[in-house]
Design a protein around this motif. Structure first.
Motif, mmCIF file in Angstrom:
data_model
loop_
_atom_site.group_PDB
_atom_site.id
_atom_site.type_symbol
_atom_site.label_atom_id
_atom_site.label_comp_id
_atom_site.label_asym_id
_atom_site.label_seq_id
_atom_site.Cartn_x
_atom_site.Cartn_y
_atom_site.Cartn_z
ATOM 1 N N HIS A 127 0.840 -1.194 0.000
ATOM 2 C CA HIS A 127 0.000 0.000 0.000
ATOM 3 C C HIS A 127 0.884 1.257 0.000
ATOM 4 N N PRO A 128 0.448 2.337 -0.655
ATOM 5 C CA PRO A 128 1.261 3.567 -0.674
ATOM 6 C C PRO A 128 1.620 4.097 0.716
ATOM 7 N N LEU A 129 0.787 3.808 1.707
ATOM 8 C CA LEU A 129 1.069 4.285 3.062
ATOM 9 C C LEU A 129 1.762 3.244 3.931
ATOM 10 N N ALA A 130 2.052 2.065 3.366
ATOM 11 C CA ALA A 130 2.575 0.965 4.178
ATOM 12 C C ALA A 130 3.952 1.276 4.758
ATOM 13 N N ALA A 131 4.848 1.810 3.975
ATOM 14 C CA ALA A 131 6.210 2.042 4.453
ATOM 15 C C ALA A 131 6.219 3.038 5.614
#
Length: 254
Positions: free
Chosen positions: A218-222
């Motif tokens: 997900h784009p917010l995972a990191a």
């Protein structure tokens, strides 16, 4: 990106702190025994304990003060679901210098910094003086405040929050002495157990950890993974078994 795509926040927690159902019941019973008519929750979040106090004291009205709009909205939903919307108000505002007293009962759990100057180091003595100003004669204050179970080592401090110092907290005896100096008698002194801490710490991250496992790309995972890993490390490698939470039921001296 829809709201359901975003990392969840604190949905697994009943209370925003290491507080068991059994201890919460005892705190509420002691507060309700005084038949308060007005209750103030400083740094209320979604106000779970405030709502339970109002349920136990049917003649009381309450105000929850916080600066987190999302938590306050959750509190309003809970109040409506329990038929308490007409007896409680959740207000988005600073508690510093608040004019919302004096009241018969005050909850301040893990939120005493809200009463202090944000540009200065946290001052529990100043917070206790504010609590004394805000409570009526014969009223009660329940303060949840951090203290050192034992003096942290340099290695443990380095593993905690950024800039952690030995001066950030007092030992339990020093904290109680400050309450007495501020014009209170400590009617009840208790501290969070290891089990309460573990329930809180794991619950704090539970839904987010499950979300990360299901959404690794997900784009917010990191960003989310880095934040959660820092939080967990601060507990496990820093303040676990070192930082305690005291729950003090305080009575103002006449």
């Amino acid at each position: 990106m829809t709201e359901t795509d975003l990392p969840p926040r604190l949905g697994a927690l009943t209370f925003h702190g290491p507080l068991s159902e059994a201890r919460a019941d005892r705190l509420i019973e002691r507060l309700a025994a005084g038949a308060p008519s007005t209750v103030l929750d400083i740094g209320s979040g979604w106000g779970e304990l405030l709502l339970r106090v109002l349920e136990a004291a049917p003649g009381a009205t309450g105000v929850g003060v916080d600066i987190n709009a999302e938590d306050l909205a959750r509190g309003r939903v809970l109040a409506k679901e329990r038929g308490l919307a007409g007896r409680v108000e959740f207000v988005e505002e600073s508690a510093r210098g608040t004019a919302r007293g004096p009241v018969d009962a005050i909850l301040c759990l893990g939120s005493s910094q809200a009463l202090c100057d944000p540009d200065q180091p946290h001052d529990p003595a100043a917070a206790l003086r504010e609590l004394r100003r805000l409570v009526t004669p014969g009223g009660r204050v329940v303060l949840g405040e951090g203290f050192w179970e034992r003096t942290p080592t340099d290695e443990q401090l380095a593993g905690m929050w950024p800039g952690a110092r030995p001066e950030d907290h007092l030992p339990l005896g020093g904290l109680v002495d400050l309450a007495i100096d501020a014009g209170f008698r400590p009617a009840w002194i208790e501290t969070a157990s290891r089990e309460e801490w573990e329930e809180f710490e794991s619950g704090y991250r539970h839904e987010t950890e499950v979300w990360l496992a299901a959404h690794p790309d997900h784009p917010l995972a990191a960003e989310t993974r880095a934040r959660v890993d820092r939080q967990r490390s601060a507990w496990l490698n820093g303040y676990r078994g070192v930082l305690g939470i005291a729950y003090l039921t305080l009575v103002p001296v006449a």
